[in-house]
Design a protein around this motif. Sequence first.
Motif, PDB file in Angstrom:
ATOM      1  N   PHE A 169       0.837  -1.201   0.000  1.00 12.41           N
ATOM      2  CA  PHE A 169       0.000   0.000   0.000  1.00 12.41           C
ATOM      3  C   PHE A 169       0.869   1.248   0.000  1.00 12.41           C
ATOM      4  N   VAL A 170       1.887   1.258   0.856  1.00 13.41           N
ATOM      5  CA  VAL A 170       2.763   2.431   0.959  1.00 13.41           C
ATOM      6  C   VAL A 170       3.595   2.581  -0.315  1.00 13.41           C
ATOM      7  N   ARG A 171       4.148   1.478  -0.773  1.00 14.80           N
ATOM      8  CA  ARG A 171       4.931   1.492  -2.020  1.00 14.80           C
ATOM      9  C   ARG A 171       4.121   2.075  -3.169  1.00 14.80           C
ATOM     10  N   ASP A 172       2.897   1.574  -3.332  1.00 19.24           N
ATOM     11  CA  ASP A 172       2.083   2.006  -4.473  1.00 19.24           C
ATOM     12  C   ASP A 172       1.600   3.448  -4.334  1.00 19.24           C
ATOM     13  N   TYR A 173       1.476   3.923  -3.101  1.00 14.57           N
ATOM     14  CA  TYR A 173       1.128   5.339  -2.900  1.00 14.57           C
ATOM     15  C   TYR A 173       2.229   6.221  -3.482  1.00 14.57           C
ATOM     16  N   PHE A 174       3.479   5.907  -3.161  1.00 14.42           N
ATOM     17  CA  PHE A 174       4.583   6.726  -3.656  1.00 14.42           C
ATOM     18  C   PHE A 174       4.798   6.553  -5.160  1.00 14.42           C
ATOM     19  N   LEU A 175       4.392   5.406  -5.699  1.00 10.23           N
ATOM     20  CA  LEU A 175       4.508   5.174  -7.138  1.00 10.23           C
ATOM     21  C   LEU A 175       3.296   5.693  -7.903  1.00 10.23           C
ATOM     22  N   GLU A 176       2.298   6.177  -7.142  1.00 11.82           N
ATOM     23  CA  GLU A 176       1.056   6.693  -7.741  1.00 11.82           C
ATOM     24  C   GLU A 176       0.414   5.643  -8.643  1.00 11.82           C
ATOM     25  N   ARG A 177       0.288   4.432  -8.087  1.00 14.55           N
ATOM     26  CA  ARG A 177      -0.253   3.316  -8.874  1.00 14.55           C
ATOM     27  C   ARG A 177      -1.754   3.098  -8.656  1.00 14.55           C
ATOM     28  N   GLY A 178      -2.438   4.090  -8.087  1.00 12.19           N
ATOM     29  CA  GLY A 178      -3.887   3.935  -7.949  1.00 12.19           C
ATOM     30  C   GLY A 178      -4.267   3.392  -6.589  1.00 12.19           C
ATOM     31  N   ASN A 179      -5.554   3.092  -6.439  1.00 12.26           N
ATOM     32  CA  ASN A 179      -6.091   2.659  -5.152  1.00 12.26           C
ATOM     33  C   ASN A 179      -5.782   1.188  -4.877  1.00 12.26           C
ATOM     34  N   ALA A 180      -5.160   0.935  -3.738  1.00 10.51           N
ATOM     35  CA  ALA A 180      -4.824  -0.442  -3.359  1.00 10.51           C
ATOM     36  C   ALA A 180      -6.061  -1.163  -2.841  1.00 10.51           C
ATOM     37  N   LYS A 181      -6.123  -2.450  -3.106  1.00 12.94           N
ATOM     38  CA  LYS A 181      -7.211  -3.287  -2.610  1.00 12.94           C
ATOM     39  C   LYS A 181      -6.745  -4.173  -1.456  1.00 12.94           C
ATOM     40  N   ASP A 182      -5.436  -4.135  -1.167  1.00 14.56           N
ATOM     41  CA  ASP A 182      -4.882  -4.919  -0.066  1.00 14.56           C
ATOM     42  C   ASP A 182      -4.086  -3.990   0.836  1.00 14.56           C
ATOM     43  N   ILE A 183      -4.354  -4.068   2.130  1.00  8.43           N
ATOM     44  CA  ILE A 183      -3.657  -3.233   3.105  1.00  8.43           C
ATOM     45  C   ILE A 183      -3.083  -4.136   4.195  1.00  8.43           C
ATOM     46  N   ASP A 184      -1.802  -3.972   4.473  1.00 12.57           N
ATOM     47  CA  ASP A 184      -1.151  -4.744   5.537  1.00 12.57           C
ATOM     48  C   ASP A 184      -0.892  -3.830   6.722  1.00 12.57           C
ATOM     49  N   ILE A 185      -1.380  -4.245   7.877  1.00  7.89           N
ATOM     50  CA  ILE A 185      -1.200  -3.493   9.121  1.00  7.89           C
ATOM     51  C   ILE A 185      -0.328  -4.316  10.064  1.00  7.89           C
ATOM     52  N   VAL A 186       0.707  -3.687  10.607  1.00 10.30           N
ATOM     53  CA  VAL A 186       1.547  -4.357  11.589  1.00 10.30           C
ATOM     54  C   VAL A 186       1.361  -3.644  12.933  1.00 10.30           C
ATOM     55  N   ALA A 187       1.161  -4.436  13.969  1.00 13.44           N
ATOM     56  CA  ALA A 187       0.964  -3.898  15.317  1.00 13.44           C
ATOM     57  C   ALA A 187       2.121  -4.341  16.212  1.00 13.44           C
ATOM     58  N   ILE A 188       2.581  -3.438  17.061  1.00 13.48           N
ATOM     59  CA  ILE A 188       3.596  -3.824  18.047  1.00 13.48           C
ATOM     60  C   ILE A 188       2.828  -4.391  19.232  1.00 13.48           C
ATOM     61  N   GLY A 189       2.407  -5.622  19.061  1.00 13.53           N
ATOM     62  CA  GLY A 189       1.522  -6.288  20.006  1.00 13.53           C
ATOM     63  C   GLY A 189       0.695  -7.306  19.254  1.00 13.53           C
ATOM     64  N   SER A 190      -0.549  -7.505  19.637  1.00 11.43           N
ATOM     65  CA  SER A 190      -1.396  -8.511  19.007  1.00 11.43           C
ATOM     66  C   SER A 190      -2.135  -7.942  17.800  1.00 11.43           C
ATOM     67  N   GLY A 191      -1.796  -8.468  16.633  1.00 12.97           N
ATOM     68  CA  GLY A 191      -2.506  -8.071  15.431  1.00 12.97           C
ATOM     69  C   GLY A 191      -3.935  -8.563  15.448  1.00 12.97           C
TER      70      GLY A 191
END
Length: 471
Positions: free
Chosen positions: A32-54
Amino acid sequence: MKYKNALQHPVFKTISQSADALGVDAYVIGGFVRDYFLERGNAKDIDIVAIGSGIELAQHVANNLPNTPKVQIFKTYGTAMLRHDDIEIEFVGARKESYNENSRNPIVENGTLEDDQNRRDFTINALALALNKNSFGELLDPFNGINDLDKGIIRTPQNPDITYSDDPLRMMRAIRFATQLNFKIEDASLSAISKNKERITIITKERIVTELHKILESGTPSIGFIHLEKTGLLDYIMPELTALKGIDEKEGQRHKDNFYHTLEVVDNICKTTDNLWLRWAALLHDIGKAPTKRFHKKIGWTFHGHEFVGSKMVYKLFKRLKMPLNDKMKFVQKMVFMSSRPIVLASEVTDSAVRRLVFDAGDNVEDLMTLCEADITTKNPKKFKKYHNNFKIVRDKIVEVEERDHVRNFQPPVTGEEIMKTFNLKPSKEIGIIKEAIKEAILEGDIPNEHAAAFKLMLEKGKALGLMIEE
């Protein structure tokens, strides 16, 4: 610097509020972050990392979203996933990984954000944006992935030799990203892929095929297949293709390099169709040339019957790679088997030849013509124009013949039941003989594709076979 504009979707505000409520740090990371900077359009997959329990964060987020989406939990991996507004959001606790030699499945321990970024495959996929209120939108880029994005470089965060040995699928992913983004794989990384190529054998065929699909779905698949060949990976994945590489010469006669020709055909077809299986057909259309290559003093190099041999090889290749052995495979087989028919036809466009082409290709005749036009790779402008003009003549003839004779998805005007009733027959070979005679007469243009003409021929053929008409 903060990039709040990247996080305008309302779901990020909900994740931020849930993370603060639980007292955990949370970040959106990866594609998601990579494609934002590449201006590749709206992502359909988002990865969230938590410092704790995901998993705990995912459940809290779901409870605060409209309609409370269902959370799928994968305890083995410590991950959870939910769908919201057509977006798939995956949550995972930050972790560090270690590997054993015979598996790409890591031994996982809880870790820090730094640990999590260290385990990422490439610097451009290790970019993270903070989601907590006090740091919302802040970029964390420990490996200078932004610079790699700007320069178009695929580079691993850690030693590439270790990265690819630990998880050999990353070798395929490096080549796939290089193909999709038209990026350069860093020299050290490319060398590490060659060094670790044998490790690809521990990866499941299904995962390899997923990457091959993505390469084939890109704008210029040849980039990926050249990397696969030069690193030695292609020998382990599709030796049928590497067998096409090279030019032999005897008595001053040479043939073209069928490997690079094939890649030209694939790139050509990608300009005109998004059909993945037609792209597979382009990739495999000449694989029968390696086993059928012969040299004859009078005529030079030949590849007689390579279409038939290639179509048989398609089945074996699909089976080995655990690809679907259904209508998709049969479509690829059919395209490979018929791949030379329109080329031969273009030199002499007769009605009967066109009828047979349409009869045999059925609903796939347009796909076949698309494949054959992509197969024109001559660099001679006059020949290029001539071949395309010939195919236009064939296309026009197909339309004309089909409108008049209706042979696509041909159904005989006289049925087997009608033949049986007319001659008082039980199921027998004579029925097949009569039906075949009618079909051949229609395809040759001896009779129109109409019931009256076909019935008359049926009577004539039945009489010749000594059959008696039932009164």
